[in-house]
Design an enzyme around this catalytic site. Structure first.
Site, mmCIF file in Angstrom:
data_model
loop_
_atom_site.group_PDB
_atom_site.id
_atom_site.type_symbol
_atom_site.label_atom_id
_atom_site.label_comp_id
_atom_site.label_asym_id
_atom_site.label_seq_id
_atom_site.Cartn_x
_atom_site.Cartn_y
_atom_site.Cartn_z
ATOM 1 N N ARG A 21 -11.591 -19.920 -3.860
ATOM 2 C CA ARG A 21 -12.974 -19.821 -3.472
ATOM 3 C C ARG A 21 -13.922 -21.148 -2.291
ATOM 4 O O ARG A 21 -14.275 -21.463 -1.778
ATOM 5 C CB ARG A 21 -14.339 -20.105 -4.430
ATOM 6 C CG ARG A 21 -14.217 -17.735 -4.950
ATOM 7 C CD ARG A 21 -15.313 -18.061 -5.704
ATOM 8 N NE ARG A 21 -15.247 -16.725 -6.453
ATOM 9 C CZ ARG A 21 -14.730 -15.354 -6.235
ATOM 10 N NH1 ARG A 21 -15.098 -15.308 -4.831
ATOM 11 N NH2 ARG A 21 -15.078 -14.585 -6.727
ATOM 12 N N ASP B 250 -19.783 -11.285 2.274
ATOM 13 C CA ASP B 250 -18.302 -12.972 2.621
ATOM 14 C C ASP B 250 -17.459 -11.832 3.915
ATOM 15 O O ASP B 250 -17.314 -12.865 4.195
ATOM 16 C CB ASP B 250 -17.816 -13.213 1.695
ATOM 17 C CG ASP B 250 -17.329 -12.073 0.303
ATOM 18 O OD1 ASP B 250 -17.520 -10.898 0.930
ATOM 19 O OD2 ASP B 250 -16.586 -12.512 -0.185
ATOM 20 N N PHE C 13 -4.815 -10.162 4.490
ATOM 21 C CA PHE C 13 -5.915 -10.852 2.645
ATOM 22 C C PHE C 13 -5.604 -12.707 2.945
ATOM 23 O O PHE C 13 -5.344 -12.504 3.210
ATOM 24 C CB PHE C 13 -5.338 -10.773 1.483
ATOM 25 C CG PHE C 13 -5.739 -11.095 0.012
ATOM 26 C CD1 PHE C 13 -5.885 -9.686 -0.504
ATOM 27 C CD2 PHE C 13 -5.583 -11.659 -0.510
ATOM 28 C CE1 PHE C 13 -7.589 -10.003 -1.406
ATOM 29 C CE2 PHE C 13 -7.001 -11.874 -1.890
ATOM 30 C CZ PHE C 13 -7.918 -11.161 -2.255
ATOM 31 N N ASP D 80 -14.622 -4.695 4.271
ATOM 32 C CA ASP D 80 -12.663 -4.721 4.361
ATOM 33 C C ASP D 80 -13.285 -2.918 4.383
ATOM 34 O O ASP D 80 -12.989 -2.050 5.477
ATOM 35 C CB ASP D 80 -12.611 -4.729 3.115
ATOM 36 C CG ASP D 80 -10.788 -5.053 2.707
ATOM 37 O OD1 ASP D 80 -10.731 -4.565 4.168
ATOM 38 O OD2 ASP D 80 -10.500 -4.480 1.874
HETATM 39 P P1 IMP Z 1 -15.095 -3.085 0.983
HETATM 40 O O1 IMP Z 1 -13.666 -3.429 1.213
HETATM 41 O O2 IMP Z 1 -15.470 -3.675 1.805
HETATM 42 O O3 IMP Z 1 -15.989 -2.962 -0.441
HETATM 43 O O4 IMP Z 1 -14.877 -5.347 -0.140
HETATM 44 C C1 IMP Z 1 -14.808 -5.602 -1.253
HETATM 45 C C2 IMP Z 1 -14.597 -6.993 -1.059
HETATM 46 O O5 IMP Z 1 -13.545 -7.782 -1.427
HETATM 47 C C3 IMP Z 1 -15.277 -8.104 -0.700
HETATM 48 O O6 IMP Z 1 -16.663 -8.441 -0.615
HETATM 49 C C4 IMP Z 1 -14.708 -9.231 -1.233
HETATM 50 O O7 IMP Z 1 -15.281 -10.091 -2.025
HETATM 51 C C5 IMP Z 1 -12.711 -8.726 -1.309
HETATM 52 N N1 IMP Z 1 -12.709 -8.357 -0.593
HETATM 53 C C6 IMP Z 1 -11.882 -7.618 0.576
HETATM 54 N N2 IMP Z 1 -11.513 -8.528 1.146
HETATM 55 C C7 IMP Z 1 -10.720 -9.333 1.161
HETATM 56 C C8 IMP Z 1 -9.437 -10.332 1.059
HETATM 57 O O8 IMP Z 1 -8.927 -10.444 2.250
HETATM 58 N N3 IMP Z 1 -9.690 -11.281 0.213
HETATM 59 C C9 IMP Z 1 -10.838 -11.561 -0.375
HETATM 60 N N4 IMP Z 1 -11.720 -10.560 -0.947
HETATM 61 C C10 IMP Z 1 -11.545 -9.803 -0.264
HETATM 62 MG MG MG Z 2 -17.829 -9.691 -1.611
#
Ligand code: IMP
Ligand code: MG
Length: 174
Positions: free
Chosen positions: A164, A99, A151, A102
């Site tokens: 969702r 999705d 966010f 981050d």
């Molecule tokens: P990462 O920080 O790249 O490991 O992202 C981990 C997970 O955090 C993503 O797959 C999302 O499920 C969740 N995530 C990161 N940023 C957001 C946001 O802005 N909204 C909702 N979920 C988020």
């Molecule tokens: Mg995710």
């Protein structure tokens, strides 16, 4: 649902238009080869449904359950596998569908975890990319939209499991 906290960032029409283009781009990369599309649960479920149909051709659909958040709006950096793949991926063209990327920690972890299983190729498609928040250089092959460090919720993305089913992407202001 606290709608006053939501500001539309990407409309459902804009999402649909972008996915149609992305689907063609991805199918072109693989040609007529079959693909194993791996959705990262839960956030990718709506994107995966639309993207897999836009890609077309021969495709298997698999799911990986991952939990990297514990209800808040900041990543904890701890990636927990809550559901592994049901089948081997050795010798297959695999496309991880996320999705949002981050910090990059989840994708980096998943790439390393799946690469040792010997796929023929391993690529990553994400609907959203927040490059300003990277903690690790994560390789992403296909990006739907690059967004600012806000966010966001909707179209699969949640805040404490809510939002969702919102049909568009919105910035959530606490
Ligand atoms: P990462 O920080 O790249 O490991 O992202 C981990 C997970 O955090 C993503 O797959 C999302 O499920 C969740 N995530 C990161 N940023 C957001 C946001 O802005 N909204 C909702 N979920 C988020
Ligand atoms: Mg995710």
């Amino acid at each position: 649902m606290q709608e006053e906290r939501l500001t539309t960032l990407i409309s459902s029409e804009a999402i649909a238009d972008r996915i149609a283009v992305l689907g063609d781009e991805i199918r072109e990369v693989y040609g007529g080869e079959p693909i194993t599309i791996i959705g990262v649960l839960k956030g990718s479920f709506i994107f995966l449904a639309d993207l897999s149909r836009a890609i077309g051709g021969d495709a298997k659909i698999e799911f990986l359950g991952v939990s990297s958040y514990h209800g808040g709006t900041r990543s904890t950096g701890v990636v927990r596998i809550t559901q592994d793949l049901r089948h081997p991926i050795e010798g297959q063209h695999c496309l991880i569908v996320e999705d949002i990327v981050d910090t990059g920690l989840t994708i980096d972890y998943l790439r390393r975890m799946l690469e040792v299983r010997g796929p023929k190729s391993l690529r990553v498609a994400t609907l959203l990319d927040k490059p300003s928040n990277r903690e690790i250089a994560a390789e992403v092959d296909f990006v739907g939209f690059t967004i600012p460090d806000e966010f966001v919720v909707g179209y699969g993305l949640d805040l404490g499991e809510l939002y969702r089913n919102l049909p568009y992407i919105a910035v959530y202001s606490p």
